[in-house]
Motif scaffolding. Sequence first.
Motif, mmCIF file in Angstrom:
data_model
loop_
_atom_site.group_PDB
_atom_site.id
_atom_site.type_symbol
_atom_site.label_atom_id
_atom_site.label_comp_id
_atom_site.label_asym_id
_atom_site.label_seq_id
_atom_site.Cartn_x
_atom_site.Cartn_y
_atom_site.Cartn_z
ATOM 1 N N TYR A 83 39.778 43.676 33.353
ATOM 2 C CA TYR A 83 40.098 42.319 33.807
ATOM 3 C C TYR A 83 41.067 41.649 32.845
ATOM 4 O O TYR A 83 42.002 40.961 33.253
ATOM 5 C CB TYR A 83 38.840 41.454 33.934
ATOM 6 N N MET A 84 40.842 41.862 31.560
ATOM 7 C CA MET A 84 41.731 41.264 30.556
ATOM 8 C C MET A 84 43.145 41.845 30.655
ATOM 9 O O MET A 84 44.125 41.112 30.597
ATOM 10 C CB MET A 84 41.163 41.466 29.158
ATOM 11 N N SER A 85 43.244 43.162 30.781
ATOM 12 C CA SER A 85 44.577 43.770 30.837
ATOM 13 C C SER A 85 45.318 43.387 32.106
ATOM 14 O O SER A 85 46.539 43.261 32.107
ATOM 15 C CB SER A 85 44.481 45.292 30.704
ATOM 16 N N GLN A 86 44.587 43.181 33.194
ATOM 17 C CA GLN A 86 45.206 42.779 34.467
ATOM 18 C C GLN A 86 45.459 41.276 34.532
ATOM 19 O O GLN A 86 46.173 40.821 35.426
ATOM 20 C CB GLN A 86 44.291 43.163 35.634
ATOM 21 N N ILE A 88 43.517 38.971 35.571
ATOM 22 C CA ILE A 88 43.174 38.612 36.948
ATOM 23 C C ILE A 88 43.034 37.110 37.164
ATOM 24 O O ILE A 88 43.215 36.622 38.282
ATOM 25 C CB ILE A 88 41.910 39.341 37.439
ATOM 26 N N TRP A 89 42.736 36.370 36.126
ATOM 27 C CA TRP A 89 42.574 34.915 36.256
ATOM 28 C C TRP A 89 43.904 34.208 36.508
ATOM 29 O O TRP A 89 43.913 33.046 36.865
ATOM 30 C CB TRP A 89 41.882 34.335 35.026
ATOM 31 N N THR A 90 45.016 34.910 36.353
ATOM 32 C CA THR A 90 46.326 34.295 36.585
ATOM 33 C C THR A 90 46.872 34.609 37.975
ATOM 34 O O THR A 90 47.937 34.114 38.331
ATOM 35 C CB THR A 90 47.352 34.765 35.542
ATOM 36 N N THR A 91 46.163 35.419 38.745
ATOM 37 C CA THR A 91 46.652 35.783 40.077
ATOM 38 C C THR A 91 46.416 34.655 41.064
ATOM 39 O O THR A 91 45.496 33.848 40.907
ATOM 40 C CB THR A 91 45.971 37.081 40.581
ATOM 41 N N LEU A 92 47.246 34.620 42.070
ATOM 42 C CA LEU A 92 47.199 33.552 43.063
ATOM 43 C C LEU A 92 45.845 33.429 43.732
ATOM 44 O O LEU A 92 45.326 32.349 43.945
ATOM 45 C CB LEU A 92 48.305 33.760 44.098
ATOM 46 N N ASN A 93 45.252 34.552 44.096
ATOM 47 C CA ASN A 93 43.997 34.542 44.833
ATOM 48 C C ASN A 93 42.804 34.945 43.973
ATOM 49 O O ASN A 93 41.893 35.608 44.426
ATOM 50 C CB ASN A 93 44.101 35.485 46.030
#
Length: 98
Positions: A83-86, A88-93
């Motif tokens: 999750y950190m490397s991706q 994911i908290w910055t993605t639109l959805n």
Amino acid sequence: MLQVRYPYNLAAFPDVEKSTAMNVDYAYAVWRDCYEGKMTWLNTVERGSQYAAGDAWGCMGVWFSGRWHTSAAEGYITRVRNYMSQRIWTTLNFQQPK
């Protein structure tokens, strides 16, 4: 607030449910004890390796599974790292992972 898990923190309940301050104090006290090497009991139960101070990822695994570097702990650590490397908290959805 900080997801104190009942099965591994029985003594904290019900106080951590009723008080945000207690929840945060308890969670970070456990983390600090783990990180500083004070949870030596982890070497007396099922574990994936010998418990030692200074392993933040190992402490994250303990927070999730109640044990040191077991397969459940390692799975959780891997998911968090992904999750950190991706980011994911910055993605639109962004939503909670399933």
